[in-house]
Design a protein around this motif. Structure first.
Motif, PDB file in Angstrom:
ATOM      1  N   GLY A 130       0.826  -1.203   0.000  1.00  0.00           N
ATOM      2  CA  GLY A 130       0.000   0.000   0.000  1.00  0.00           C
ATOM      3  C   GLY A 130       0.859   1.251   0.000  1.00  0.00           C
ATOM      4  O   GLY A 130       0.602   2.208  -0.732  1.00  0.00           O
ATOM      5  N   GLY A 135      -9.917   1.742   4.164  1.00  0.00           N
ATOM      6  CA  GLY A 135     -10.082   2.614   3.004  1.00  0.00           C
ATOM      7  C   GLY A 135     -10.627   3.984   3.390  1.00  0.00           C
ATOM      8  O   GLY A 135     -10.222   5.002   2.841  1.00  0.00           O
ATOM      9  N   GLY A 175      -7.010   7.289  -5.934  1.00  0.00           N
ATOM     10  CA  GLY A 175      -7.073   5.842  -6.099  1.00  0.00           C
ATOM     11  C   GLY A 175      -5.924   5.153  -5.389  1.00  0.00           C
ATOM     12  O   GLY A 175      -6.104   4.155  -4.674  1.00  0.00           O
ATOM     13  N   THR A 201      -6.246   2.708  -2.173  1.00  0.00           N
ATOM     14  CA  THR A 201      -5.750   1.336  -2.290  1.00  0.00           C
ATOM     15  C   THR A 201      -4.836   0.985  -1.116  1.00  0.00           C
ATOM     16  O   THR A 201      -4.905  -0.120  -0.569  1.00  0.00           O
ATOM     17  CB  THR A 201      -4.977   1.152  -3.612  1.00  0.00           C
ATOM     18  OG1 THR A 201      -5.820   1.571  -4.684  1.00  0.00           O
ATOM     19  CG2 THR A 201      -4.574  -0.294  -3.813  1.00  0.00           C
ATOM     20  N   SER A 202      -4.005   1.932  -0.727  1.00  0.00           N
ATOM     21  CA  SER A 202      -3.105   1.652   0.406  1.00  0.00           C
ATOM     22  C   SER A 202      -3.916   1.395   1.665  1.00  0.00           C
ATOM     23  O   SER A 202      -3.545   0.572   2.503  1.00  0.00           O
ATOM     24  CB  SER A 202      -2.121   2.809   0.614  1.00  0.00           C
ATOM     25  OG  SER A 202      -2.735   3.887   1.293  1.00  0.00           O
TER      26      SER A 202
END
Lengths: 387, 316
Positions: free
Chosen positions: B33, B80, B205, B209-210
């Motif tokens: 991430g 998230g 994004g 995602t991380s």
């Protein structure tokens, strides 16, 4: 503007409390009572609450300086926690080993020892930054954890442990302890409580002196000029004959000394030994909020330290009285940081050079930005014009 | 000398590598991430907080819905969302990404403990029963291979997922158009913008995602490796992941090597009674090694050029 950040945090914090089924009015009443001694409902002693707030604020002032000074040089010291622990460990080790020395010699020894240890800890990051350009944010994070584990090693089965299984160190010698303002007596009554419970100690004076030294250093000395110049623009500083490498290292050394002092004061003034509560100590991180909220100024740091000291002292009263976890304080602190970072950047940018250039320039706009572009990629170069 | 021979003998046992791989995966997921986020130009020191949030919500969801998969989903969404805060603050408001990252970590530490008390009162969070934890799964046929079978193919499902993700992230970042775009945005956002890329979208994004990956790591820790939530249970793993990312020079494969080294160290200690060095001193090693790497003693490690610089469309 900082007031707006705090207000924002409290409003959102109230929402968090409400959503999770608590009563925000009760929560904040508990915080107020525990922090400032007003609006108490359970018969808390206001004077004692204020004393506790001051005790929490003392290391925050000193550690806040340790974050604010590097900010001025364009450096982000998030290693105040590790430096503070280094100072606390050195102070404790000296206070134990030399416990039979007279106070006149021992007390300065443990305090200076703590400062030197903190300075050394921060100095590693400073040297790495100045010589190979290693980013100080990353190196100080790593050094924080090294200090954390060193602390565990020392007091869990290590050389400073009191007895096996106690997870705390031997107490420091009597001569290494900072005096409290009120007599440490259980028989003298002050405002309805024994005098010994008000533990406000001489560290308060040291912290105020430290913040004054910070202001004088920054604005009245040539080193302070060099620090500010390096923070504004390394290139310009070099043309002005400032050795940026040297300034970076010296700034970190001084900052580390302030953090180390904060740790030493905690040991000498409050705890008198290292305990497992230092495993979860967050003073060095709170100091980042203190420095940012205080806009890097001496007065601001003191005011912000009192605010966070009050929040810490208030947290436990809130938990006891209103049944709301004292962790709400951490949530509030994070919200203050978010809102300072996000909404009030302009206000800060105007006052702390390290946070960016002119307010109209869209980018780079942040500490990280300013540092990662110019300094992180290549080590700072010494200008030939300075010779 | 006996310590060294003992360690060498340990290194020949499949058990050790099996345990080391689990430890490594707990670091690998947040490290991946971090690589994605920083490659897009957003500094991310908040993996610790995102992982911790994921760990709490995994246990919370598992105790309610009695399904590890729903729990994983909830944990990833929670991670998230934390990442979304970091993204909004640092991309939309162009705030200092380090301050925002610190704030996320403090926020997560505070919020999780706050929620434990608000939801479970003074009781413990409660334990996830093994049947509702993330399962181990032996890969048919492959798990019978001597040594390798036990190490790689007799593992928790999350280990397989993580290893697949490692390959996917490596390929996406360096072999696809999307990866090129992510790296372009992280190296030179102005040029990327001129070329028609949406710098903000790509950064959002990447940061989110991380958070998803860190949330997954938190879920694995809480309902795969452990079976409950304990305050601050991530215990610095997010920061070791950060170290692994730097050690691996911002590449997935490099980060993986670092994670294996750190994981192996953890496993050797846990499995060896002849090492008389304090576990606390050994725990310093990942951080010390990273300092040595940063000092340039083992080659230079340079971040993406625009890492940490907020982007404002229209600036030079």
């Amino acid at each position: 503007m900082p007031f707006a950040s705090v207000l924002f945090a409290f409003v959102v914090g109230a929402v968090v409390v409400t959503v999770t089924g608590g009563n925000p009015i009760d929560a904040y009443q508990g915080l107020l009572c525990g922090g400032l001694g007003v609006a108490c409902t359970q018969g808390e002693n206001p004077a004692l609450q204020i004393a506790n707030t001051i005790i929490f604020a003392i290391p925050l002032i000193t550690a806040g300086v340790a974050v604010a000074l590097p900010f001025r040089a364009g450096l982000f010291n998030i290693g105040a926690e590790g430096q503070l622990l280094a100072g606390a460990m050195a102070c404790t080790a000296l206070g134990i080993k030399l416990h039979d020395w007279p106070a006149v010699i021992l007390l300065p020894t443990v305090l200076v020892g703590g400062m030197l240890a903190g300075a050394a800890w921060a100095g590693i990051a400073g040297v790495l930054k100045a010589t190979v350009g290693a980013h100080e944010v990353v190196t100080t994070i790593m050094l924080n954890y090294v200090a954390q584990w060193l602390l565990r090693f020392l007091i869990i089965g290590g050389p400073l442990e009191l007895r096996a299984g106690t997870s705390k160190s031997l107490p420091i010698g009597e001569g290494a302890r900072l005096a409290t303002f009120l007599p440490n007596s259980d028989t003298i009554q002050i405002l309805g409580l024994p005098a010994s419970v008000y533990r406000v100690h001489v560290g308060l004076v040291i912290a105020v002196v430290a913040v004054a030294v910070f202001a004088i250093l920054l604005w009245r000395t040539s080193l302070g000029y060099e620090i500010r110049a390096a923070g504004q623009s390394q290139k310009a500083a070099r043309y002005a004959g400032v050795s940026v490498r040297r300034t970076i290292i010296v700034t970190m050394l001084i900052a580390g000394a302030f953090s180390g002092l904060a740790g030493a004061i905690q040991i000498a003034g409050v705890d008198h030994n290292l305990t497992d509560k230092y495993f979860s100590d967050t003073t060095g991180f709170d100091a980042i909020a203190v420095a940012l909220l205080g806009l890097g100024s001496a007065v601001g740091i003191v005011l912000a330290a009192i605010l966070f000291g009050a929040l810490h002292a208030g947290g436990s009263v809130m938990q006891a009285d209103a049944g709301i976890s004292s962790s709400l304080v951490l949530v509030l602190q994070a919200l203050i940081l978010f809102s300072i970072a996000a909404n009030f950047l302009n206000a800060i940018r105007l006052r702390i050079p390290g946070l960016g250039q002119a307010p109209s320039a869209p980018a780079p706009a942040a500490v990280g930005a300013a540092l990662m572009t110019e300094a992180a990629v290549a080590p700072p170069q010494e200008g030939t014009t300075s010779t | 000398m006996s310590v060294i021979t003992d360690i060498l003998q340990l290194l020949l046992t499949a058990n050790l590598w099996q345990v080391a791989l689990v430890s490594a995966v707990l670091l690998l997921l947040p490290a991946l991430g971090g690589v994605i986020s920083e490659r897009s130009g957003v500094v991310n020191i908040a993996m610790e907080g995102m992982m911790l949030t994921g760990a709490f919500f995994a246990v919370w969801a598992d105790l309610i819905w009695h399904s590890p998969w729903i729990a994983v989903l909830v944990a990833m969404v929670a991670g998230g969302l934390m990442a979304l805060i970091h993204a909004v603050v640092s991309i939309r408001f162009r705030a200092d990404q380090i301050v925002s990252g610190i704030a996320i970590n403090i926020f997560a530490a505070g919020l999780t403990v706050f929620l434990v008390r608000a939801i479970y009162g003074l009781q413990d969070v409660g334990h996830v029963v093994p049947a509702e934890a993330l399962p181990n799964w032996d890969v048919p046929v492959l798990s019978a291979i001597p040594f390798i079978g036990q190490v790689v193919f007799q593992q928790n499902v999350v280990v397989y997922i993580a290893l697949i993700l490692l390959v996917v992230v490596e390929i996406v970042l360096f072999r696809t158009r999307l990866g090129l775009r992510i790296r372009a945005v992280g190296e030179h956002p102005q040029a990327a913008d001129t070329a028609g890329l949406n710098v903000y979208l790509i950064r959002y994004g990447a940061v989110i995602t991380s958070g998803l990956l860190s949330g997954l790591a938190g879920a694995f820790l809480a309902i795969g490796v452990s079976n409950t939530f304990v305050p601050n249970m991530t215990d610095g793993r997010g920061y070791i992941a950060l170290a692994a990312m730097i050690f691996g020079k911002w590449t997935p494969r490099g980060a993986f090597v670092a994670c294996i080294i750190f994981g192996l160290g953890e496993a050797i200690y846990a499995n060896n009674s002849t090492i008389h060095v304090s576990q606390y001193l050994l725990s310093m090693l990942p951080y010390l090694i990273t300092l040595v790497v940063l000092a340039g003693l083992v080659g230079r490690s340079t971040p993406p050029a625009a890492d940490g610089i907020p982007y404002a469309a229209g600036s030079e």
